[in-house]
Design an enzyme around this catalytic site. Structure first.
Site, PDB file in Angstrom:
ATOM      1  N   GLU A   1       8.963  18.376 -10.851  1.00  0.00           N
ATOM      2  CA  GLU A   1      10.293  17.748 -10.754  1.00  0.00           C
ATOM      3  C   GLU A   1      10.316  16.395 -11.463  1.00  0.00           C
ATOM      4  O   GLU A   1       9.461  15.532 -11.215  1.00  0.00           O
ATOM      5  CB  GLU A   1      10.705  17.567  -9.280  1.00  0.00           C
ATOM      6  CG  GLU A   1      12.077  16.877  -9.162  1.00  0.00           C
ATOM      7  CD  GLU A   1      12.768  17.009  -7.825  1.00  0.00           C
ATOM      8  OE1 GLU A   1      12.258  17.749  -6.957  1.00  0.00           O
ATOM      9  OE2 GLU A   1      13.819  16.373  -7.655  1.00  0.00           O
TER      10      GLU A   1
ATOM     11  N   ASP B   1      14.928  21.929   1.002  1.00  0.00           N
ATOM     12  CA  ASP B   1      15.336  20.937   2.004  1.00  0.00           C
ATOM     13  C   ASP B   1      16.429  20.023   1.444  1.00  0.00           C
ATOM     14  O   ASP B   1      16.968  19.180   2.163  1.00  0.00           O
ATOM     15  CB  ASP B   1      14.140  20.145   2.550  1.00  0.00           C
ATOM     16  CG  ASP B   1      13.411  19.367   1.476  1.00  0.00           C
ATOM     17  OD1 ASP B   1      13.764  19.480   0.291  1.00  0.00           O
ATOM     18  OD2 ASP B   1      12.458  18.628   1.821  1.00  0.00           O
ATOM     19  N   SER B   2      16.806  20.244   0.176  1.00  0.00           N
ATOM     20  CA  SER B   2      17.999  19.576  -0.362  1.00  0.00           C
ATOM     21  C   SER B   2      19.229  19.947   0.464  1.00  0.00           C
ATOM     22  O   SER B   2      20.278  19.319   0.331  1.00  0.00           O
ATOM     23  CB  SER B   2      18.204  19.953  -1.836  1.00  0.00           C
ATOM     24  OG  SER B   2      18.192  21.359  -1.997  1.00  0.00           O
TER      25      SER B   2
HETATM   26  O1  KIV Z   1      14.892  21.022  -1.995  1.00  0.00           O
HETATM   27  C1  KIV Z   1      15.103  21.514  -3.105  1.00  0.00           C
HETATM   28  O2  KIV Z   1      16.198  21.995  -3.415  1.00  0.00           O
HETATM   29  C2  KIV Z   1      13.996  21.511  -4.051  1.00  0.00           C
HETATM   30  C3  KIV Z   1      14.303  21.834  -5.476  1.00  0.00           C
HETATM   31  C4  KIV Z   1      15.065  20.724  -6.053  1.00  0.00           C
HETATM   32  C5  KIV Z   1      13.089  22.169  -6.250  1.00  0.00           C
HETATM   33  O3  KIV Z   1      12.889  21.239  -3.687  1.00  0.00           O
END
Ligand code: KIV
Length: 277
Positions: free
Chosen positions: A187, A49-50
């Protein structure tokens, strides 16, 4: 004759079986073209969701919707053949109840064809994780810094840097593993804590700002390629694509303005008629 390419996709059980073995290579992707490149080298492609920040310029992942995740999940599935594709459940799509989580996860699996979902949270999500796993949804957990909780935690600071803070994070990791998750993202936690949790839980840990001792590592692709304007300390820049893209765009703009692009090789001349003799 039909040609069948016999490439089997990695599955959640394949990743689960890698505990303590060869490090598991994971990166994020949101597009078919980058997924195609990653597929040759990565065991796991996460549609994180990044994408809210990376693709849409949002400040946090909170506004990301299930529809946004599904759209990009489909693109990544089309671009890849071998890696396990995992799609994040976004904020608001799974926390209300285990039934809500199942409905969201089922949509993701059906509409993208991906192999697993990821959700954030430790003890508070354990019952939901067990509910999903019992119903055929492979779940990757995510503890330590959980960006979807930004409004409650106040900042993206690393967790567990005082030993007195370790117990709840360890309890979260154990709860996710005991609930049946096949892997766990750690994380932004203190290195010794990442190492300790990795030794403690029976499922692979995937570190992002955790420890080299984790069973695998993950980074956001655009961060490690040097495309993100601000990155956390745990990001190593393995590439510097920003200047290369800027140079290409600058050259394109110059050539369009100078009418030197498109050149003869980029245009379609008329077909020449064959003369009959
Ligand atoms: O949303 C994302 O990209 C993530 C990673 C940073 C693990 O959850």
């Amino acid at each position: 004759m039909s040609v069948h390419e016999d490439i089997r996709r990695l599955t959640a059980p394949d990743i689960r079986a890698r505990k303590g073995g060869e490090p598991i290579v994971c990166l994020t992707s949101y597009h078919a073209h980058t997924a195609r490149i990653l597929d040759a080298y990565c065991d796991v492609i996460l549609v994180g969701d990044s994408l809210g920040m990376v693709m849409h310029g949002l400040e946090t992942t909170v506004p990301v919707t299930l529809d946004m995740m599904i759209l990009q999940g489909r693109a990544v599935m089309r671009g890849s053949k071998r890696a396990l594709v995992i799609v994040d459940l976004p904020f608001g799509s799974y926390e209300a109840s285990k039934e809500q989580a199942f409905a969201s996860a089922a949509r993701v699996l059906k509409e993208t064809g991906c192999g697993a979902v990821k959700l954030e949270g430790g003890r508070r999500m354990a019952e939901t994780i067990a509910f999903l796993v019992e119903r055929g949804v492979p779940v990757m957990g995510h503890v330590g810094l959980t960006p979807q909780a930004i409004n409650a935690i106040g900042s993206f600071r690393a967790q567990g840097r005082e030993e007195s803070d370790w117990a709840p994070i360890e309890a979260d990791a154990r709860a996710v593993a005991d609930a049946g998750a096949f892997a766990l993202v750690l994380e932004a936690i203190a290195e010794p804590l990442g190492r300790r949790i990795t030794a403690e839980v029976q499922i692979p840990t995937i570190g992002i700002g955790a420890s080299v001792a984790c069973d695998g590592q993950i980074l956001v692709l655009e961060d490690m390629l040097g495309l993100s304007p601000r990155v956390p300390k745990f990001v190593k820049r393995f590439g510097d694509l920003g200047p290369a893209i800027e140079q290409a765009v600058k050259t394109y703009a110059e050539q369009v303005r100078a009418r030197s692009f498109p050149g003869p090789e980029n245009i379609y001349p008329m077909r020449t008629k064959k003369t009959q003799g």
